[in-house]
Design an enzyme around this catalytic site. Structure first.
Site, PDB file in Angstrom:
ATOM      1  N   HIS A   1      -2.080   2.720  -5.910  1.00 24.10           N
ATOM      2  CA  HIS A   1      -3.046   1.658  -5.627  1.00 24.10           C
ATOM      3  C   HIS A   1      -3.352   0.841  -6.874  1.00 24.10           C
ATOM      4  CE1 HIS A   1      -5.259   0.089  -2.287  1.00 24.10           C
ATOM      5  NE2 HIS A   1      -6.363  -0.019  -2.998  1.00 24.10           N
TER       6      HIS A   1
ATOM      7  N   HIS B   1      -4.855  -8.553   3.615  1.00 17.54           N
ATOM      8  CA  HIS B   1      -6.295  -8.418   3.800  1.00 17.54           C
ATOM      9  C   HIS B   1      -6.746  -9.231   5.009  1.00 17.54           C
ATOM     10  CE1 HIS B   1      -7.008  -7.440  -0.739  1.00 17.54           C
ATOM     11  NE2 HIS B   1      -6.634  -6.385  -0.047  1.00 17.54           N
TER      12      HIS B   1
ATOM     13  N   TYR C   1     -10.583  -9.692  -6.817  1.00 16.62           N
ATOM     14  CA  TYR C   1      -9.677  -9.934  -7.930  1.00 16.62           C
ATOM     15  C   TYR C   1     -10.130 -11.102  -8.794  1.00 16.62           C
ATOM     16  CZ  TYR C   1      -6.843  -6.490  -5.668  1.00 16.62           C
ATOM     17  OH  TYR C   1      -6.424  -5.313  -5.111  1.00 16.62           O
TER      18      TYR C   1
ATOM     19  N   ARG D   1       0.857  -1.181   0.000  1.00 13.69           N
ATOM     20  CA  ARG D   1       0.000   0.000   0.000  1.00 13.69           C
ATOM     21  C   ARG D   1       0.898   1.238   0.000  1.00 13.69           C
ATOM     22  NH1 ARG D   1      -2.368  -3.381   4.041  1.00 13.69           N
ATOM     23  NH2 ARG D   1      -4.497  -4.044   3.532  1.00 13.69           N
TER      24      ARG D   1
ATOM     25  N   LYS E   1      -2.596  -2.150   7.847  1.00 15.85           N
ATOM     26  CA  LYS E   1      -3.749  -1.569   8.515  1.00 15.85           C
ATOM     27  C   LYS E   1      -3.955  -2.196   9.878  1.00 15.85           C
ATOM     28  CE  LYS E   1      -6.443  -0.121   4.485  1.00 15.85           C
ATOM     29  NZ  LYS E   1      -7.744  -0.242   3.772  1.00 15.85           N
TER      30      LYS E   1
END
Length: 293
Positions: free
Chosen positions: A233, A259, A268, A142, A166
């Site tokens: 991104h 994720h 995807y 990211r 994250k």
């Protein structure tokens, strides 16, 4: 301490929610409270009115707000702060996640070809840009993970980076041979001082996300690609999509991208399906007005 404050404290303590996540939850909860009054005391009738208040919002935004409120009421019930859970009365918009933009293999080659040509000399800025590009597309980082990458995350020998994603979750990210070479070249000319791989004189001490976006779009323009098609991104999306095309397992891809939920990674598969449909429409004989049975 208000009920909202207690809920946010729980998210921070039990789930390790990041500051940005907590701020987003606070905005959603306090916005709902401004619309219908005290959330802790609101009933189903009051919550149903939020549907009208959110009518101008994108479905995905309304779904996010609704999710925040459901979690809030679940917390209140768990903590014994109220006996009933009115969350069932909340609007349930069906968000439609748009398919991410994906670069073609030819566009990726053009982008890298230009970056490699510019980095063929000894200009630190060009070498830095090549290293940034290699880590975006070669490792799927990211933008925030990349610009805030500390020097301590780059091992001397192992082909892996330790990345904090994250929610403060750490993961190991493989770095291919090309990216390792580009990174080594950059570290050799990197200005001394600072604790980040890509330092800056900015207050944060590292290259900003805004500047990273600018650099990538400027490179796209020089490579003959429409700048609006390219961003950090988009390169992360290209990394994921092209790996999936090459046969990567979805669970492996989930780990590489960091994720928390496999559902996020499954987008995807839709991108790949869309690509296959486009391929049939473009290449099938009947699509070109060929012979009919």
């Amino acid at each position: 301490m208000t009920a909202i404050d207690e809920f946010l404290s729980m998210l921070a303590a039990e789930r390790g929610a990041a500051a940005n996540t907590l701020s987003a939850y606070r905005r959603d909860l306090e916005g709902a409270e401004a619309a219908i009054g005290d959330l802790a005391a609101a009933d189903g009738t009051a919550l149903a009115r939020l549907g009208q208040a959110w009518s101008e919002l994108a479905p995905s935004t309304a779904a996010r707000k609704s999710s925040a409120l459901r979690q809030f009421y679940g917390f209140l019930v768990d903590e014994g702060l109220r006996e009933d859970d009115p969350g069932s009365a909340l609007p349930r918009p069906a968000p439609r996640r748009p398919l991410p933009k994906v670069l073609t293999h030819a566009e990726v080659e053009a982008l890298f070809g230009r970056a490699e040509d510019e980095a063929s000399g000894d200009r630190p800025a060009a070498i830095r840009l090549l290293a940034l590009l290699e880590l975006l597309y070669g490792s799927g980082l990211r933008a925030t993970e990349l610009v805030s990458l500390p020097l301590s995350a780059v091992p001397r020998d192992a082909p892996l980076l330790t990345v904090t994603g994250k929610g403060g979750q750490a993961r190991m990210v493989p770095v291919g041979g090309r990216a390792r070479t580009a990174l080594s070249r950059w570290l050799a000319v990197r200005p001394a001082g600072g604790r980040h791989v890509f330092p800056s004189t900015a207050k944060s001490g590292h290259l900003s996300r805004v500047r990273l976006f600018q650099l990538v779009k400027e490179l796209a323009l020089r490579a003959g690609i429409a700048p609006e098609r390219v961003s950090p991104h988009v390169l992360r999306h290209a990394f994921a999509t092209h790996l999936l095309e090459g046969g990567a397992d979805l669970r492996v891809l989930q780990t590489l991208l960091g994720h928390a939920d496999i559902a996020t990674t499954q987008i995807y598969t839709h991108v790949d399906s869309a690509r296959l449909v486009a391929l049939v429409n473009e290449r099938h004989p009947l699509a070109r007005g060929g012979a009919r049975a």
